[in-house]
Design a protein around this motif. Structure first.
Motif, PDB file in Angstrom:
ATOM      1  N   THR A  19      66.485 -13.276  -3.977  1.00 30.31           N
ATOM      2  CA  THR A  19      67.213 -13.225  -5.378  1.00 30.31           C
ATOM      3  C   THR A  19      67.328 -14.175  -6.006  1.00 30.31           C
ATOM      4  N   PRO A  20      67.238 -14.491  -7.602  1.00 28.54           N
ATOM      5  CA  PRO A  20      66.463 -13.018  -8.248  1.00 28.54           C
ATOM      6  C   PRO A  20      65.033 -12.921  -8.117  1.00 28.54           C
ATOM      7  N   LYS A  21      64.871 -11.457  -8.588  1.00 32.33           N
ATOM      8  CA  LYS A  21      63.255 -11.687  -8.410  1.00 32.33           C
ATOM      9  C   LYS A  21      62.233 -12.455  -9.966  1.00 32.33           C
ATOM     10  N   VAL A  22      61.894 -13.404  -9.726  1.00 31.60           N
ATOM     11  CA  VAL A  22      60.877 -14.058  -9.978  1.00 31.60           C
ATOM     12  C   VAL A  22      59.312 -14.101 -10.482  1.00 31.60           C
ATOM     13  N   PRO A  23      58.506 -13.487 -10.706  1.00 31.97           N
ATOM     14  CA  PRO A  23      57.259 -13.613 -10.969  1.00 31.97           C
ATOM     15  C   PRO A  23      56.813 -14.721 -11.168  1.00 31.97           C
ATOM     16  N   ALA A  24      55.374 -15.001 -10.588  1.00 36.16           N
ATOM     17  CA  ALA A  24      54.665 -16.338 -11.280  1.00 36.16           C
ATOM     18  C   ALA A  24      53.439 -15.668 -11.705  1.00 36.16           C
ATOM     19  N   PHE A  25      52.629 -16.381 -12.083  1.00 38.51           N
ATOM     20  CA  PHE A  25      51.383 -16.134 -12.702  1.00 38.51           C
ATOM     21  C   PHE A  25      49.845 -16.889 -11.923  1.00 38.51           C
ATOM     22  N   SER A  26      49.060 -15.710 -11.182  1.00 36.57           N
ATOM     23  CA  SER A  26      48.588 -15.891 -10.609  1.00 36.57           C
ATOM     24  C   SER A  26      47.053 -14.624 -10.541  1.00 36.57           C
ATOM     25  N   PRO A  27      45.943 -15.294  -9.898  1.00 37.25           N
ATOM     26  CA  PRO A  27      44.666 -14.701  -9.641  1.00 37.25           C
ATOM     27  C   PRO A  27      44.840 -13.536  -8.823  1.00 37.25           C
ATOM     28  N   CYS A  28      44.994 -12.603  -8.784  1.00 38.82           N
ATOM     29  CA  CYS A  28      45.226 -10.849  -7.559  1.00 38.82           C
ATOM     30  C   CYS A  28      44.995 -10.959  -6.413  1.00 38.82           C
ATOM     31  N   LYS A  29      45.733 -11.516  -5.120  1.00 38.63           N
ATOM     32  CA  LYS A  29      45.284 -11.637  -3.863  1.00 38.63           C
ATOM     33  C   LYS A  29      45.542 -10.375  -2.768  1.00 38.63           C
ATOM     34  N   ARG A  30      45.652  -9.236  -3.799  1.00 40.55           N
ATOM     35  CA  ARG A  30      44.943  -7.968  -2.571  1.00 40.55           C
ATOM     36  C   ARG A  30      44.647  -6.752  -3.657  1.00 40.55           C
ATOM     37  N   LEU A  31      43.403  -7.552  -3.951  1.00 34.66           N
ATOM     38  CA  LEU A  31      42.132  -6.469  -4.251  1.00 34.66           C
ATOM     39  C   LEU A  31      41.976  -5.811  -3.683  1.00 34.66           C
ATOM     40  N   ASP A  32      41.592  -4.214  -4.236  1.00 35.49           N
ATOM     41  CA  ASP A  32      41.661  -3.000  -3.099  1.00 35.49           C
ATOM     42  C   ASP A  32      40.789  -2.213  -3.972  1.00 35.49           C
ATOM     43  N   ILE A  33      39.903  -1.027  -3.361  1.00 33.38           N
ATOM     44  CA  ILE A  33      38.866  -0.570  -4.011  1.00 33.38           C
ATOM     45  C   ILE A  33      39.712   1.657  -3.821  1.00 33.38           C
TER      46      ILE A  33
END
Length: 430
Positions: A193-207
């Motif tokens: 808290t608070p919820k603040v995003p970061a910018f990065s490559p995806c770490k949880r890539l799925d099919i």
């Protein structure tokens, strides 16, 4: 269905299949083709050399085979597709009634039959719109349990209508196209808290293991497609991998659903298997299509509304070691493609040739039958690969292959491989 052409017994492109696609080969421009065994038959070359002389019904339409997409051929309608497919089957039969067309015509064989190894495949249709459904009941339940628990896994609407979202047509690519890991907004700590995003490559890539159907016959704006006629508005089916960035999806999906998590790439097989080829494999889905809980516009006359097609997912790491990580079946769908189309158009939405309808992830109920890695690992319990390495999600250098094939040896009806290799994310200066 024996052929005078040598067809490997394990080929997905037996004489019982005859799928359609778009190829280029030998410096020629794109053209319509069919796959048979280890060959593609260039239908533009075949037509221009008199190959369809014994099929008078197609004579006014021969120009469709020289088009760079299947849209014009698909728009001719299912009766024409059926006539062309059956004619080609007859041309290739060992006891063909037309031996002069191809069997005994060495020059046309040489010009029109091209080894698949020399062919470049292309996205088979110009896709105007792409809608991805969520018809895999087991997948919907498994993912719902992760987010809401078993008591509220399925939303109240789920068994009343085919849930869907509108996805991105421009990033649908054909099998073999490399896929860059996407960049995006990610919430690293959901409990902060608070919820603040970061910018990065995806770490949880799925099919996501899916089928998808192409629309053939359009409907006019304001005029829904009846469930009784919907099948005749569908051209054919492909295998589809709906690549998914789960961490980007988790941050963005409230309140309107997937967006950047799904729009970076969707891979499909290049050969479209006609519904007539799949007819012998009709099967009941997870629940009868005419169940009482459905409103009348979604009730089908027959319960065998999906197809018994064994499916599998293979993962190969950068070292070249392959592991089959999932086996499922196309029977694991709650809704059929005709139901999806009838629901899509019930408001009067007009569909066009080339519009693509994804089935949603096809999962079974047993371990190892889930069509996404998320379902197998719950995002924290790794699966073991054949070389002893582990995966929670995909890593750079991984190659994923989806396969689907019905029937018996020598008469298989399949899609070919749906392949994508994961490349590192593009470095951005932002």
């Amino acid at each position: 269905m024996a052929s005078w052409l040598q067809i490997p017994k394990n080929s997905p492109f037996s004489l019982a299949n005859i799928p359609f696609g778009i190829i280029s080969a030998r410096s020629a421009s794109r053209a319509v083709a069919i796959a048979i065994g280890d060959y593609a038959l260039n239908l533009n070359t075949f037509a221009s050399s008199g190959g369809f002389a014994q099929l008078p019904e197609i004579q006014p339409h021969l120009s469709v085979f020289g088009q760079p997409t299947l849209n014009a051929f698909a728009a001719l309608g299912r009766p024409v597709h059926r006539q062309v497919r059956e004619y080609i089957q007859n041309v290739f039969r060992v006891d063909t009634p037309f031996p002069q067309v191809l069997k005994e015509n060495a020059p046309l064989q040489k010009d029109a039959l091209v080894p698949l190894s020399e062919v470049t495949n292309h996205v088979p249709m110009q896709i105007g719109d792409y809608t991805d459904f969520y018809a895999g009941l087991n997948h919907a339940y498994n993912v719902g349990v992760l987010f809401r628990g078993p008591d509220n896994a399925l939303q109240p609407n789920y068994k009343h209508l085919p849930v869907a979202y509108h996805s991105r047509a421009s990033s649908v690519v054909t099998s073999g196209t490399p896929i860059h890991r996407p960049n995006g907004q990610i919430l690293a700590n959901p409990t902060a808290t608070p919820k603040v995003p970061a910018f990065s490559p995806c770490k949880r890539l799925d099919i996501e293991l899916e089928l998808a159907a192409f629309v053939s016959t359009p409907n006019d704006l304001g005029h829904p497609v009846s469930i009784n006629n919907a099948e005749d508005h569908i051209f054919g089916v492909v295998l589809m991998n709906d690549w998914s960035a789960r961490d980007i999806q988790a941050w963005e999906y409230v309140p309107l659903g997937p967006f950047n998590a799904k729009n970076f790439a969707t891979t499909i097989t290049p050969w479209v298997v006609l519904l007539d080829a799949l007819e012998p494999f009709r099967s009941a889905g997870l629940e009868p299509g005419d169940r009482d809980s459905l409103l009348p516009y979604l009730r089908e006359k027959r319960a065998a509304n999906v197809y018994d097609i064994p499916l599998e997912v293979e993962l190969t790491n950068e070292g070249g070691k392959s592991s089959v990580i999932a086996k499922s079946n196309a029977k694991n769908l709650l809704y059929s493609f005709p139901q999806m189309l009838a629901h899509h158009t019930i408001t009067g939405c007009n569909m066009n040739p080339g519009d693509l309808l994804g089935s949603g992830t096809i999962s079974g109920t047993e371990p190892g039958t889930q069509g996404s890695i998320l379902e197998q690992t719950n995002g924290k319990n790794p699966i073991k690969l054949a070389d002893g390495s582990e995966r929670i999600f995909l890593e750079d250098g991984d190659t994923v292959v989806l396969r689907g094939m019905a029937g018996t040896e020598g008469n298989y009806v399949g899609f070919g491989d749906c392949v994508g290799k994961i490349l590192p994310a593009i470095k951005l200066d932002i």
